[in-house]
Design a protein around this motif. Structure first.
Motif, PDB file in Angstrom:
ATOM      1  N   PRO A  70      -4.637   8.829  -1.813  1.00 27.26           N
ATOM      2  CA  PRO A  70      -4.319   8.107  -0.577  1.00 27.26           C
ATOM      3  C   PRO A  70      -5.554   7.838   0.289  1.00 27.26           C
ATOM      4  CG  PRO A  70      -2.640   9.746  -0.995  1.00 27.26           C
ATOM      5  CD  PRO A  70      -3.721   9.958  -2.034  1.00 27.26           C
ATOM      6  N   ARG A  71      -6.407   8.835   0.426  1.00 28.10           N
ATOM      7  CA  ARG A  71      -7.616   8.665   1.235  1.00 28.10           C
ATOM      8  C   ARG A  71      -8.524   7.593   0.629  1.00 28.10           C
ATOM      9  NH1 ARG A  71     -10.298  13.168   4.365  1.00 28.10           N
ATOM     10  NH2 ARG A  71      -8.566  14.310   3.512  1.00 28.10           N
ATOM     11  N   ALA A  89       0.834  -1.207   0.000  1.00 25.92           N
ATOM     12  CA  ALA A  89       0.000   0.000   0.000  1.00 25.92           C
ATOM     13  C   ALA A  89       0.869   1.258   0.000  1.00 25.92           C
ATOM     14  CB  ALA A  89      -0.933   0.002   1.223  1.00 25.92           C
ATOM     15  N   LEU A  90       1.924   1.270   0.804  1.00 24.51           N
ATOM     16  CA  LEU A  90       2.794   2.443   0.859  1.00 24.51           C
ATOM     17  C   LEU A  90       3.542   2.641  -0.462  1.00 24.51           C
ATOM     18  CD1 LEU A  90       4.173   2.141   4.502  1.00 24.51           C
ATOM     19  CD2 LEU A  90       2.451   3.739   3.633  1.00 24.51           C
ATOM     20  N   CYS A  91       3.989   1.535  -1.073  1.00 25.07           N
ATOM     21  CA  CYS A  91       4.640   1.648  -2.385  1.00 25.07           C
ATOM     22  C   CYS A  91       3.642   2.139  -3.430  1.00 25.07           C
ATOM     23  CB  CYS A  91       5.227   0.304  -2.808  1.00 25.07           C
ATOM     24  SG  CYS A  91       6.686  -0.161  -1.849  1.00 25.07           S
ATOM     25  N   PHE A  92       2.408   1.680  -3.331  1.00 23.75           N
ATOM     26  CA  PHE A  92       1.376   2.138  -4.256  1.00 23.75           C
ATOM     27  C   PHE A  92       1.156   3.640  -4.117  1.00 23.75           C
ATOM     28  CE2 PHE A  92      -3.064   3.144  -5.141  1.00 23.75           C
ATOM     29  CZ  PHE A  92      -3.183   2.679  -6.447  1.00 23.75           C
ATOM     30  N   GLY A 108       3.237   5.704  -3.046  1.00 25.14           N
ATOM     31  CA  GLY A 108       4.441   6.355  -3.525  1.00 25.14           C
ATOM     32  C   GLY A 108       4.669   6.169  -5.020  1.00 25.14           C
ATOM     33  N   ARG A 109       3.686   5.584  -5.697  1.00 27.06           N
ATOM     34  CA  ARG A 109       3.724   5.377  -7.143  1.00 27.06           C
ATOM     35  C   ARG A 109       4.892   4.505  -7.590  1.00 27.06           C
ATOM     36  NH1 ARG A 109       2.598  10.678 -10.408  1.00 27.06           N
ATOM     37  NH2 ARG A 109       2.219   9.062 -11.928  1.00 27.06           N
ATOM     38  N   ARG A 110       5.142   3.460  -6.837  1.00 30.12           N
ATOM     39  CA  ARG A 110       6.191   2.493  -7.183  1.00 30.12           C
ATOM     40  C   ARG A 110       5.510   1.180  -7.565  1.00 30.12           C
ATOM     41  NH1 ARG A 110      11.091   4.479  -5.786  1.00 30.12           N
ATOM     42  NH2 ARG A 110      11.121   6.230  -4.337  1.00 30.12           N
ATOM     43  N   GLY A 111       5.173   1.078  -8.852  1.00 27.17           N
ATOM     44  CA  GLY A 111       4.355  -0.034  -9.335  1.00 27.17           C
ATOM     45  C   GLY A 111       4.974  -1.402  -9.146  1.00 27.17           C
ATOM     46  N   ARG A 112       6.243  -1.567  -9.518  1.00 24.23           N
ATOM     47  CA  ARG A 112       6.877  -2.889  -9.405  1.00 24.23           C
ATOM     48  C   ARG A 112       6.979  -3.332  -7.956  1.00 24.23           C
ATOM     49  NH1 ARG A 112      10.263  -0.764 -13.614  1.00 24.23           N
ATOM     50  NH2 ARG A 112       9.721  -1.769 -15.590  1.00 24.23           N
ATOM     51  N   LEU A 113       7.336  -2.403  -7.071  1.00 26.69           N
ATOM     52  CA  LEU A 113       7.410  -2.763  -5.649  1.00 26.69           C
ATOM     53  C   LEU A 113       6.032  -3.078  -5.090  1.00 26.69           C
ATOM     54  CD1 LEU A 113      10.096  -0.275  -4.266  1.00 26.69           C
ATOM     55  CD2 LEU A 113      10.296  -2.747  -4.566  1.00 26.69           C
ATOM     56  N   THR A 114       5.010  -2.384  -5.585  1.00 23.96           N
ATOM     57  CA  THR A 114       3.646  -2.705  -5.173  1.00 23.96           C
ATOM     58  C   THR A 114       3.331  -4.152  -5.513  1.00 23.96           C
ATOM     59  OG1 THR A 114       2.922  -0.416  -5.511  1.00 23.96           O
ATOM     60  CG2 THR A 114       1.205  -2.113  -5.450  1.00 23.96           C
ATOM     61  N   ALA A 115       3.584  -4.532  -6.770  1.00 20.63           N
ATOM     62  CA  ALA A 115       3.308  -5.905  -7.209  1.00 20.63           C
ATOM     63  C   ALA A 115       4.151  -6.909  -6.436  1.00 20.63           C
ATOM     64  CB  ALA A 115       3.562  -6.036  -8.709  1.00 20.63           C
ATOM     65  N   LEU A 116       5.406  -6.571  -6.183  1.00 21.08           N
ATOM     66  CA  LEU A 116       6.290  -7.469  -5.447  1.00 21.08           C
ATOM     67  C   LEU A 116       5.753  -7.740  -4.049  1.00 21.08           C
ATOM     68  CD1 LEU A 116       9.018  -8.980  -5.203  1.00 21.08           C
ATOM     69  CD2 LEU A 116       9.974  -6.850  -4.322  1.00 21.08           C
ATOM     70  N   PHE A 117       5.350  -6.679  -3.337  1.00 17.49           N
ATOM     71  CA  PHE A 117       4.881  -6.865  -1.969  1.00 17.49           C
ATOM     72  C   PHE A 117       3.485  -7.494  -1.911  1.00 17.49           C
ATOM     73  CE2 PHE A 117       8.175  -3.616  -0.860  1.00 17.49           C
ATOM     74  CZ  PHE A 117       8.925  -4.467  -0.058  1.00 17.49           C
ATOM     75  N   VAL A 118       2.640  -7.222  -2.910  1.00 12.65           N
ATOM     76  CA  VAL A 118       1.351  -7.928  -2.974  1.00 12.65           C
ATOM     77  C   VAL A 118       1.611  -9.422  -3.139  1.00 12.65           C
ATOM     78  CG1 VAL A 118      -0.728  -8.310  -4.358  1.00 12.65           C
ATOM     79  CG2 VAL A 118      -0.028  -5.985  -3.798  1.00 12.65           C
ATOM     80  N   GLY A 119       2.512  -9.769  -4.062  1.00  9.11           N
ATOM     81  CA  GLY A 119       2.859 -11.176  -4.267  1.00  9.11           C
ATOM     82  C   GLY A 119       3.456 -11.808  -3.027  1.00  9.11           C
ATOM     83  N   ALA A 120       4.334 -11.080  -2.338  1.00 10.42           N
ATOM     84  CA  ALA A 120       4.955 -11.612  -1.125  1.00 10.42           C
ATOM     85  C   ALA A 120       3.926 -11.808  -0.017  1.00 10.42           C
ATOM     86  CB  ALA A 120       6.063 -10.669  -0.648  1.00 10.42           C
ATOM     87  N   SER A 121       2.965 -10.893   0.083  1.00 13.15           N
ATOM     88  CA  SER A 121       1.909 -11.030   1.088  1.00 13.15           C
ATOM     89  C   SER A 121       1.081 -12.277   0.824  1.00 13.15           C
ATOM     90  CB  SER A 121       1.018  -9.783   1.085  1.00 13.15           C
ATOM     91  OG  SER A 121       0.028  -9.887   2.077  1.00 13.15           O
TER      92      SER A 121
END
Length: 194
Positions: free
Chosen positions: A137-138, A40-43, A45-58
């Motif tokens: 964000p809200r 969520a925080l990467c999202f 912060g507009r960091r798409g690849r990290l968003t996908a990485l952490f969603v996958g890791a979760s």
């Protein structure tokens, strides 16, 4: 930006139950929760690849709450999704063991299906609102809170650990609502694809 997150951390750990479960006990959902929050925080912060990485890791550590973060990828460019399948492949083998008692044990069959349908409808509504607002964000945190609440409503049983899924999001939402001015989705930083 640091002030809202500091406020959120204070809010999260004020209730003794939450502090005990997250800081003292090892039998919690801290890993999937941490990865979801990082997504969520990467999202935001507009960091798409990290968003996908952490969603996958979760999801790799536990199907829920990670699956509730997957819709964030609707606002991320598909070329940034490549880390997601790693988490999905890991979780695939665990699904056959998810045998918690169903909600129907406590409700009449028709009522249980109605509650489950209401939960799914609430998730859809929260998603629609977030997309319409441009994933500010809200709006993003409101979607995640609605999705968590609806998942609790539609799920089988409710465990104390599930409170930990939503409490950090509530803290972040309250912090963002307190410190972020209301903006339209079309002008917000998260309104474009990451």
């Amino acid at each position: 930006p640091g002030v809202p997150w500091a406020v959120a951390l204070i809010i999260i750990h004020i209730p003794p139950h939450i502090a005990h479960n997250t800081l003292d006990l090892s039998a919690t959902d801290l890993l999937p929760l941490l990865c979801g929050l990082l997504a969520a925080l990467c999202f935001l912060g507009r960091r798409g690849r990290l968003t996908a990485l952490f969603v996958g890791a979760s999801i790799a550590s536990k199907l829920f709450p990670g699956a509730l973060y997957v819709p964030l990828l609707l606002a991320v460019r598909p070329r940034a999704w490549w880390p997601l399948p790693v988490g999905l492949d890991e979780e695939h083998e665990k699904l056959c063991h998810a045998d918690r008692p169903p909600l129907a044990r406590f409700l009449r069959p028709g009522t249980a299906w109605l509650v489950k349908g209401l939960g799914i409808a609430l998730i859809g509504y929260g998603l629609w609102r977030a997309m319409r607002a441009g994933w500010t964000p809200r709006a993003t945190l409101a979607y995640l809170l609605v999705a968590h609440g609806a998942a609790f409503l539609a799920a089988g049983t409710f465990h104390n650990n599930y409170l930990i899924w939503a409490t950090p999001l509530l803290g972040l939402f309250l912090a963002v609502a307190s410190f972020e001015p209301v903006t339209s989705g079309r002008t917000a930083g998260c309104s474009t694809r990451h």
